[in-house]
Design an enzyme around this catalytic site. Structure first.
Site, mmCIF file in Angstrom:
data_model
loop_
_atom_site.group_PDB
_atom_site.id
_atom_site.type_symbol
_atom_site.label_atom_id
_atom_site.label_comp_id
_atom_site.label_asym_id
_atom_site.label_seq_id
_atom_site.Cartn_x
_atom_site.Cartn_y
_atom_site.Cartn_z
ATOM 1 N N ALA A 68 -25.393 47.346 -58.005
ATOM 2 C CA ALA A 68 -25.032 47.566 -56.589
ATOM 3 C C ALA A 68 -25.333 46.551 -55.605
ATOM 4 O O ALA A 68 -26.384 45.843 -55.247
ATOM 5 C CB ALA A 68 -26.205 48.684 -56.350
ATOM 6 N N ASP A 69 -24.252 46.283 -54.873
ATOM 7 C CA ASP A 69 -24.434 44.578 -53.005
ATOM 8 C C ASP A 69 -24.955 45.616 -52.588
ATOM 9 O O ASP A 69 -25.387 44.774 -51.288
ATOM 10 C CB ASP A 69 -22.912 44.498 -53.509
ATOM 11 C CG ASP A 69 -22.314 43.072 -54.230
ATOM 12 O OD1 ASP A 69 -22.473 42.761 -54.255
ATOM 13 O OD2 ASP A 69 -21.781 43.756 -55.452
ATOM 14 N N ARG A 70 -24.749 46.797 -52.013
ATOM 15 C CA ARG A 70 -25.195 47.450 -50.977
ATOM 16 C C ARG A 70 -25.623 49.263 -51.216
ATOM 17 O O ARG A 70 -24.498 49.709 -51.709
ATOM 18 C CB ARG A 70 -24.218 47.054 -50.078
ATOM 19 C CG ARG A 70 -24.929 47.817 -48.983
ATOM 20 C CD ARG A 70 -24.072 47.343 -47.621
ATOM 21 N NE ARG A 70 -24.208 46.207 -47.491
ATOM 22 C CZ ARG A 70 -24.502 45.543 -45.924
ATOM 23 N NH1 ARG A 70 -25.377 46.540 -45.074
ATOM 24 N NH2 ARG A 70 -24.549 43.931 -45.565
#
Length: 388
Positions: free
Chosen positions: A251-253
């Site tokens: 995940a990036d965010r």
């Protein structure tokens, strides 16, 4: 643990592996300024949310160590540091790890307001080094928690093993070591619980074929590369025979309700996993959880240049199948006049996610269908959510 390193650091020196040259060539770039770090991140010579944060933090530590700051007063030094961090923040805005690292570094230097310049610079360098050290411990914990959770909930085969699919690159090349989603796969393999790992090509930048496939082969993990468009067929035809039990992504965010921004193509895998009864797992450190953004609608999605979709570069291949890394060629894969939409990320709704695995444990949805991250990050939750 893998010996692959995206980052090599000693105080005053930072080397970053140029991942655009992989899998055919190992080359480390010296990164000694914020400008060089910005270019390294923006050009995707380094990628992966944790690695981006580490490179940005350490690059400024290196330039501070080497005397870039000419300011003398406490106020001027802090202003200089914060200005450089604000500049670095714009290199990859979707990755929340970068924002969190910058906020952490700003807070640490602000604590020393009024002290002499050397104390402030020393504190910054030590805090940046702490980010690097903590990331590796975090990844090892994510691997343990993810493997444990899967062992409890996944339907293993007669041999007690499961197969999984992963997307993009979330291993040693995206972090300080071991990885997040790929770290779970490494842990499954080390415990004898992994049957097979599938990785997607991950168009248009091919992080799966260039990087994840490379890591899997390097680690001697039984694995198969597929194109992004083959996932549905893989689940339909081989789920039972290969005991495909989970899709594991990074995940990036991750925002407060669990909506997750990750590499483009993640959302469609979540939809397919739901349809085929396959667990869908997000592996992310708590630094990737954004409690200030309520839902995925608030996530800024970076769009990249059209040429990444219409052109591709690679080493030349001889008639005998040999790869000549000294000769690269760039070719067109589409009519260069076609319009292109090239978002780097998509957002997977939280209702398609079975678990978010952090270094503090696996978080699953409650009876209300919502994720509650309060127990894996109680202090930040109390500070940001408790005030609302």
């Amino acid at each position: 643990m893998s010996t692959l390193q995206a980052v090599k650091y000693s105080r005053g020196n930072l080397e970053v592996l140029d991942q655009l040259r992989l899998p055919h060539e190992f080359h480390y770039d010296n990164v000694s300024t914020s400008e060089e770090a910005f270019d390294c991140i923006r050009s995707m010579r380094v990628r992966g949310a944790p690695a981006i944060a580490i490179v940005a933090s350490l690059a400024h530590a290196v330039e501070l160590h080497n005397g870039s700051c000419r300011a003398t007063s406490s106020e001027e030094v802090i202003s200089y540091i914060h200005g450089r961090l604000d500049y670095l923040k714009e290199s990859r805005p979707t990755a929340v790890d970068l924002t969190n690292a910058i906020n952490q570094l700003k807070a640490r230097t602000q604590e020393l307001a009024g002290q002499d310049r050397d104390a402030i610079i020393k504190a910054y360098i030590e805090e940046a080094e702490n980010i690097l050290e903590k990331d590796l411990k975090t990844n090892l914990s994510i691997g343990d928690h993810g493997a444990d959770w899967l062992k409890d909930v996944a339907q293993a085969g007669p041999d007690g093993k499961i197969s999984v699919l992963t997307h993009c690159n979330t291993g040693s090349l995206a972090t300080s070591g071991h990885g997040t989603a790929l770290g779970i796969i490494r842990t499954l393999q080390s415990r004898g619980w992994l049957n097979h790992a599938y990785c997607t090509e991950t168009r248009p930048y091919n992080q799966g074929s260039r990087l994840t496939a490379f890591e899997l082969v390097f680690e001697k993990i039984p694995s198969t590369l597929i194109t992004d468009s083959m996932a549905a067929a893989l689940f339909a035809l081989q789920k039972e025979t290969m005991n495909i039990s989970a899709v594991i992504v990074g995940a990036d965010r991750v925002v407060r309700n669990g909506d997750t921004a990750n590499k483009i193509g993640t959302y469609q895998l979540a939809v397919l996993a739901k349809h085929h009864g396959i667990k869908f797992i997000v592996a992310a450190p708590t630094t990737s959880i954004d409690l200030e953004t309520m839902t995925g609608e608030g996530i800024h999605i970076e769009e990249r240049k059209r040429e990444e979709l219409t052109q591709i570069s690679g080493a030349t291949v001889g008639s005998d199948g040999s790869v000549d890394v000294a000769k690269t060629v760039r070719v067109a894969t589409a009519d260069q006049r076609i319009d292109v939409w090239n978002p780097a990320f998509d957002v997977t709704p939280h209702d398609l996610i079975d678990a978010v695995v952090t270094e503090k444990g696996a978080v699953v949805k409650g009876t209300n269908g919502e994720f509650d991250f309060s127990h894996v990050m109680p202090e930040r939750w109390a500070r940001l959510v408790g005030q609302q």
